[in-house]
Design a protein around this motif. Sequence first.
Motif, PDB file in Angstrom:
ATOM      1  N   MET A   1     -58.477  11.136 -54.537  1.00  0.00           N
ATOM      2  CA  MET A   1     -57.408  11.258 -55.518  1.00  0.00           C
ATOM      3  C   MET A   1     -57.913  11.899 -56.801  1.00  0.00           C
ATOM      4  O   MET A   1     -57.317  12.825 -57.341  1.00  0.00           O
ATOM      5  N   GLN A   2     -59.033  11.424 -57.298  1.00  0.00           N
ATOM      6  CA  GLN A   2     -59.530  11.927 -58.558  1.00  0.00           C
ATOM      7  C   GLN A   2     -59.914  13.403 -58.462  1.00  0.00           C
ATOM      8  O   GLN A   2     -59.620  14.182 -59.360  1.00  0.00           O
ATOM      9  N   THR A   3     -60.556  13.794 -57.356  1.00  0.00           N
ATOM     10  CA  THR A   3     -60.997  15.178 -57.227  1.00  0.00           C
ATOM     11  C   THR A   3     -59.822  16.138 -57.331  1.00  0.00           C
ATOM     12  O   THR A   3     -59.855  17.128 -58.056  1.00  0.00           O
ATOM     13  N   ALA A   4     -58.739  15.828 -56.618  1.00  0.00           N
ATOM     14  CA  ALA A   4     -57.569  16.698 -56.637  1.00  0.00           C
ATOM     15  C   ALA A   4     -56.990  16.808 -58.045  1.00  0.00           C
ATOM     16  O   ALA A   4     -56.609  17.882 -58.498  1.00  0.00           O
ATOM     17  N   ILE A   5     -56.928  15.697 -58.736  1.00  0.00           N
ATOM     18  CA  ILE A   5     -56.364  15.712 -60.083  1.00  0.00           C
ATOM     19  C   ILE A   5     -57.218  16.551 -61.010  1.00  0.00           C
ATOM     20  O   ILE A   5     -56.718  17.334 -61.817  1.00  0.00           O
ATOM     21  N   TYR A   6     -58.511  16.401 -60.922  1.00  0.00           N
ATOM     22  CA  TYR A   6     -59.398  17.170 -61.802  1.00  0.00           C
ATOM     23  C   TYR A   6     -59.254  18.669 -61.540  1.00  0.00           C
ATOM     24  O   TYR A   6     -59.289  19.470 -62.465  1.00  0.00           O
ATOM     25  N   GLU A   7     -59.056  19.033 -60.279  1.00  0.00           N
ATOM     26  CA  GLU A   7     -58.906  20.457 -59.978  1.00  0.00           C
ATOM     27  C   GLU A   7     -57.657  21.026 -60.644  1.00  0.00           C
ATOM     28  O   GLU A   7     -57.647  22.146 -61.136  1.00  0.00           O
ATOM     29  N   HIS A   8     -56.583  20.245 -60.702  1.00  0.00           N
ATOM     30  CA  HIS A   8     -55.363  20.698 -61.369  1.00  0.00           C
ATOM     31  C   HIS A   8     -55.618  20.933 -62.851  1.00  0.00           C
ATOM     32  O   HIS A   8     -54.984  21.767 -63.475  1.00  0.00           O
ATOM     33  N   SER A   9     -56.546  20.172 -63.419  1.00  0.00           N
ATOM     34  CA  SER A   9     -56.749  20.205 -64.858  1.00  0.00           C
ATOM     35  C   SER A   9     -57.861  21.130 -65.297  1.00  0.00           C
ATOM     36  O   SER A   9     -58.184  21.192 -66.474  1.00  0.00           O
ATOM     37  N   ALA A  41     -51.332  17.186 -63.346  1.00  0.00           N
ATOM     38  CA  ALA A  41     -52.203  16.028 -63.153  1.00  0.00           C
ATOM     39  C   ALA A  41     -51.431  14.732 -63.350  1.00  0.00           C
ATOM     40  O   ALA A  41     -51.596  13.764 -62.601  1.00  0.00           O
ATOM     41  N   LEU A  42     -50.566  14.698 -64.358  1.00  0.00           N
ATOM     42  CA  LEU A  42     -49.763  13.504 -64.612  1.00  0.00           C
ATOM     43  C   LEU A  42     -48.806  13.239 -63.460  1.00  0.00           C
ATOM     44  O   LEU A  42     -48.646  12.082 -63.016  1.00  0.00           O
ATOM     45  N   ALA A  43     -48.164  14.283 -62.947  1.00  0.00           N
ATOM     46  CA  ALA A  43     -47.237  14.120 -61.824  1.00  0.00           C
ATOM     47  C   ALA A  43     -47.953  13.544 -60.604  1.00  0.00           C
ATOM     48  O   ALA A  43     -47.400  12.691 -59.883  1.00  0.00           O
ATOM     49  N   THR A  44     -49.186  13.977 -60.383  1.00  0.00           N
ATOM     50  CA  THR A  44     -49.973  13.450 -59.259  1.00  0.00           C
ATOM     51  C   THR A  44     -50.221  11.958 -59.422  1.00  0.00           C
ATOM     52  O   THR A  44     -50.098  11.180 -58.474  1.00  0.00           O
ATOM     53  N   LEU A  45     -50.568  11.560 -60.627  1.00  0.00           N
ATOM     54  CA  LEU A  45     -50.805  10.140 -60.902  1.00  0.00           C
ATOM     55  C   LEU A  45     -49.524   9.326 -60.734  1.00  0.00           C
ATOM     56  O   LEU A  45     -49.531   8.236 -60.147  1.00  0.00           O
ATOM     57  N   PRO A  86     -59.770   9.956 -78.092  1.00  0.00           N
ATOM     58  CA  PRO A  86     -58.751  10.999 -78.296  1.00  0.00           C
ATOM     59  C   PRO A  86     -58.228  11.591 -76.994  1.00  0.00           C
ATOM     60  O   PRO A  86     -57.080  12.033 -76.930  1.00  0.00           O
ATOM     61  N   HIS A  87     -59.062  11.607 -75.961  1.00  0.00           N
ATOM     62  CA  HIS A  87     -58.661  12.172 -74.675  1.00  0.00           C
ATOM     63  C   HIS A  87     -57.401  11.489 -74.125  1.00  0.00           C
ATOM     64  O   HIS A  87     -56.586  12.139 -73.455  1.00  0.00           O
ATOM     65  N   ILE A  88     -57.265  10.185 -74.382  1.00  0.00           N
ATOM     66  CA  ILE A  88     -56.118   9.455 -73.838  1.00  0.00           C
ATOM     67  C   ILE A  88     -54.823   9.950 -74.478  1.00  0.00           C
ATOM     68  O   ILE A  88     -53.854  10.287 -73.788  1.00  0.00           O
ATOM     69  N   ALA A  89     -54.803   9.976 -75.808  1.00  0.00           N
ATOM     70  CA  ALA A  89     -53.618  10.470 -76.497  1.00  0.00           C
ATOM     71  C   ALA A  89     -53.336  11.919 -76.119  1.00  0.00           C
ATOM     72  O   ALA A  89     -52.181  12.310 -75.872  1.00  0.00           O
ATOM     73  N   HIS A  90     -54.394  12.720 -76.058  1.00  0.00           N
ATOM     74  CA  HIS A  90     -54.256  14.146 -75.735  1.00  0.00           C
ATOM     75  C   HIS A  90     -53.592  14.339 -74.372  1.00  0.00           C
ATOM     76  O   HIS A  90     -52.671  15.163 -74.227  1.00  0.00           O
ATOM     77  N   PHE A  91     -54.040  13.591 -73.380  1.00  0.00           N
ATOM     78  CA  PHE A  91     -53.519  13.749 -72.024  1.00  0.00           C
ATOM     79  C   PHE A  91     -52.015  13.526 -71.978  1.00  0.00           C
ATOM     80  O   PHE A  91     -51.276  14.279 -71.316  1.00  0.00           O
ATOM     81  N   PHE A  92     -51.530  12.501 -72.688  1.00  0.00           N
ATOM     82  CA  PHE A  92     -50.105  12.172 -72.621  1.00  0.00           C
ATOM     83  C   PHE A  92     -49.247  13.008 -73.574  1.00  0.00           C
ATOM     84  O   PHE A  92     -48.019  12.951 -73.510  1.00  0.00           O
ATOM     85  N   LEU A  93     -49.894  13.787 -74.426  1.00  0.00           N
ATOM     86  CA  LEU A  93     -49.163  14.694 -75.307  1.00  0.00           C
ATOM     87  C   LEU A  93     -49.159  16.128 -74.778  1.00  0.00           C
ATOM     88  O   LEU A  93     -48.369  16.955 -75.226  1.00  0.00           O
ATOM     89  N   ALA A  94     -50.048  16.427 -73.816  1.00  0.00           N
ATOM     90  CA  ALA A  94     -50.208  17.792 -73.311  1.00  0.00           C
ATOM     91  C   ALA A  94     -49.363  18.051 -72.072  1.00  0.00           C
ATOM     92  O   ALA A  94     -49.757  18.795 -71.187  1.00  0.00           O
TER      93      ALA A  94
END
Length: 464
Positions: A1-9, A41-45, A86-94
């Motif tokens: 699961m994680q590998t696929a998500i990272y590739e999207h990002s 990546a968010l949609a995958t999660l 900061p990565h957490i806030a960034h992910f949900f704002l991007a």
Amino acid sequence: MQTAIYEHSKAPPFKCGQIECGDSLSTLEYFEPYPVDTSVALATLLERFERDGQSLEISFRKLVSWMKIGERASHYLHPYPAKLLPHIAHFFLANHLLVGRDEIVLDPFAGSGTVALETILSGRAALYADANPLGRLITAVKTRSITSASLTSAGTEVRAAFSRSRARKRPDVVNLEKWFDSHVIAELVRLRAAINTLDDDSLREFMFVTFSATLRKVSNSDPRFSVPVRYRDGETRTQTSVTDTFEAQLETNITRMSSLGQIATLGEAKPVGDDARRLTTSDGRRQPDNSVSMIISSPPYASAQKYVRAASLSLGWLDLVPSKNLRVLEDKNIGREHYLKASWSEIAPTGIDEADTLIGEIAKINLSRAKIVNNYLIEMRAALMEAVRVLKPGGHFVMVIGDNTVCGRRFPSSEYLREMLEGMNMTTILSLIDSIPSRGLMTRRHATAGIIASETVIVLRKAF
């Protein structure tokens, strides 16, 4: 699961203007604050959670791989306890799935403004609240675009005023002589007076935040601890002058602030009070119902931090809170530790049966700790109700919270707060678990508490 998500990002090496992000801060000129859309990546999660119904273990550092650990805009203008990654806030704002480009984002537990800064970097409007006046000051300064020329000119004015200053009045700082040598106090008093000569509020506040960041570096407090702690016998701080330390901090902070002026789409941040249980507008009225589209916040932990004590030196030096009122300020903080002994037995129902049972077990071991976590849940319920009140129908609440240990028992704050929100017309659409490689400000409470090793990130949606 994680590998696929990272590739999207995945993104090409992230450039800051003409330099790599890892280059010297002094050469930093421009950066693209949001180079990658995280919607895929968010949609995958979201799909994985909807299918399995289980919390997903991820690493936000890897999920937002283009955002390096370290300097980013004005995030590190001033140290602060247990800052949100900061990565957490960034992910949900991007992304465009949870919040629109022109919508308002709130953090009712802002701390020193990590969410507020990431929000304005995304071009959106940010609202923030916090009980700690130092946190509110840092947030206001780090989210305010001021030209480097203005800051440099203000620095020249401060130097000139310092050379003329004969100020002698000492500040109301608790145990002042314990934390500062006499010659350091004398220099700090003159420097504080010099900063006060600045007429422009924005420039003066920036200089005071820089001054505050200097304080711990010239004090007798061990920097390895979040709260003021004296060096052990035989240890001492490196002897540097107040002015040299301030000058170095000023140069670095001006460079940090310069990045904000390079962003044409920078949003605006506004305070909405000092109490998450009562969010207010600038004229003191209640923040309107259904007025924000997203909330991203890391609420305080149950008996895990000493925020007021950590800020106590700055609160006194900046005339924000006199020493006699530090306890009054602490009493305004949710998650505080000190209660009158006579009140320890006043344990009220939290509305969560499992929590009440656990608190009853803790009370048999340590009545004081039981009171602390009991009141924490009661006050957090009030804060969450206020947050849901101002959230628009269909809006999202991203909550970052860790579970700690109280008297040898796991205290699952994440589960309790999630249950509270689900009872307020909110639906959980995602739950993530991210390990914490280092939380230096999480202090171990002798035999009654444990280190928090991971954070749970829960995303909930308000019903239409």
